[in-house]
Design an enzyme around this catalytic site. Sequence first.
Site, PDB file in Angstrom:
ATOM      1  N   LYS A 235       0.825  -1.217   0.000  1.00 50.93           N
ATOM      2  CA  LYS A 235       0.000   0.000   0.000  1.00 50.93           C
ATOM      3  C   LYS A 235       0.864   1.274   0.000  1.00 50.93           C
ATOM      4  CE  LYS A 235      -4.014  -2.080   2.366  1.00 50.93           C
ATOM      5  NZ  LYS A 235      -4.896  -1.958   3.551  1.00 50.93           N
TER       6      LYS A 235
ATOM      7  N   TYR B 168     -12.484  -1.469  -3.225  1.00 54.30           N
ATOM      8  CA  TYR B 168     -12.970  -1.667  -1.852  1.00 54.30           C
ATOM      9  C   TYR B 168     -14.494  -1.546  -1.754  1.00 54.30           C
ATOM     10  CZ  TYR B 168      -8.456  -2.018   0.576  1.00 54.30           C
ATOM     11  OH  TYR B 168      -7.239  -2.440   1.064  1.00 54.30           O
TER      12      TYR B 168
ATOM     13  N   ASN C 292      -1.874   0.353   6.905  1.00 56.92           N
ATOM     14  CA  ASN C 292      -1.331  -0.905   7.433  1.00 56.92           C
ATOM     15  C   ASN C 292      -0.509  -1.690   6.401  1.00 56.92           C
ATOM     16  OD1 ASN C 292      -3.425  -1.784   5.891  1.00 56.92           O
ATOM     17  ND2 ASN C 292      -4.603  -2.691   7.564  1.00 56.92           N
TER      18      ASN C 292
ATOM     19  N   HIS D  37      -2.216  -5.400   1.635  1.00 51.94           N
ATOM     20  CA  HIS D  37      -3.529  -6.028   1.437  1.00 51.94           C
ATOM     21  C   HIS D  37      -3.326  -7.465   0.994  1.00 51.94           C
ATOM     22  CE1 HIS D  37      -7.612  -6.784  -0.017  1.00 51.94           C
ATOM     23  NE2 HIS D  37      -7.029  -7.396  -1.031  1.00 51.94           N
TER      24      HIS D  37
ATOM     25  N   GLU E 295     -10.324 -10.010  -7.252  1.00 50.23           N
ATOM     26  CA  GLU E 295      -9.277  -9.002  -7.063  1.00 50.23           C
ATOM     27  C   GLU E 295      -8.143  -9.179  -8.069  1.00 50.23           C
ATOM     28  OE1 GLU E 295     -10.122  -8.362  -2.286  1.00 50.23           O
ATOM     29  OE2 GLU E 295      -8.193  -9.177  -2.921  1.00 50.23           O
TER      30      GLU E 295
END
Length: 139
Positions: A10, A50, A113, A116, A127
């Site tokens: 990310k 998302y 964080n 993913h 995805e």
Amino acid sequence: MTQRTLSIIKPDAVQRNLQGAILKMIQDSGMKIVAMKMLQLSKDEARGFYAVHQDKPFFDSLTDYMSSGPIVVSILEGENCIEKYRDIMGATNPQNAQEGTIRKAYALDIEKNSVHGSDAPDTAEAEMAYFFSRMEMVG
Ligand code: UDP
Ligand code: MG
């Protein structure tokens, strides 16, 4: 069972130059990288990725963050790798992540964080198709 899963490094991690360190943790675990690219999502593309979280209070902030800078997207392959990669990532909230996990080592907070990973075979398929064509899956 050999599986494939989608991994994203990310924006918070790419911005701190952690791509190599995170890919090393992935590769050291024995999973194979069968597709990879670097790109920056638009806000709409982040919303699409998302969409499952669109009614959550964190959705707007999450999609701002996910479109804020470059990401590294890859497809990982290996035995039971959907669950295995989730284990290597660690808990969503880094305060709850186990020692030795990517999020314990690098995540900044519950939003930023660092990584993913898909959470089930059906979401992994959707995805992977969101980011890659068959031709880009070289493994
Ligand atoms: N997230 C957040 N606040 C929360 C929960 C999640 O900002 O309270 C963000 C975080 O970046 C997380 C992503 O939304 O990784 C997707 O949430 P999910 O519950 O699917 O966590 P994950 O599968 O990434 O562990
Ligand atoms: Mg999730």
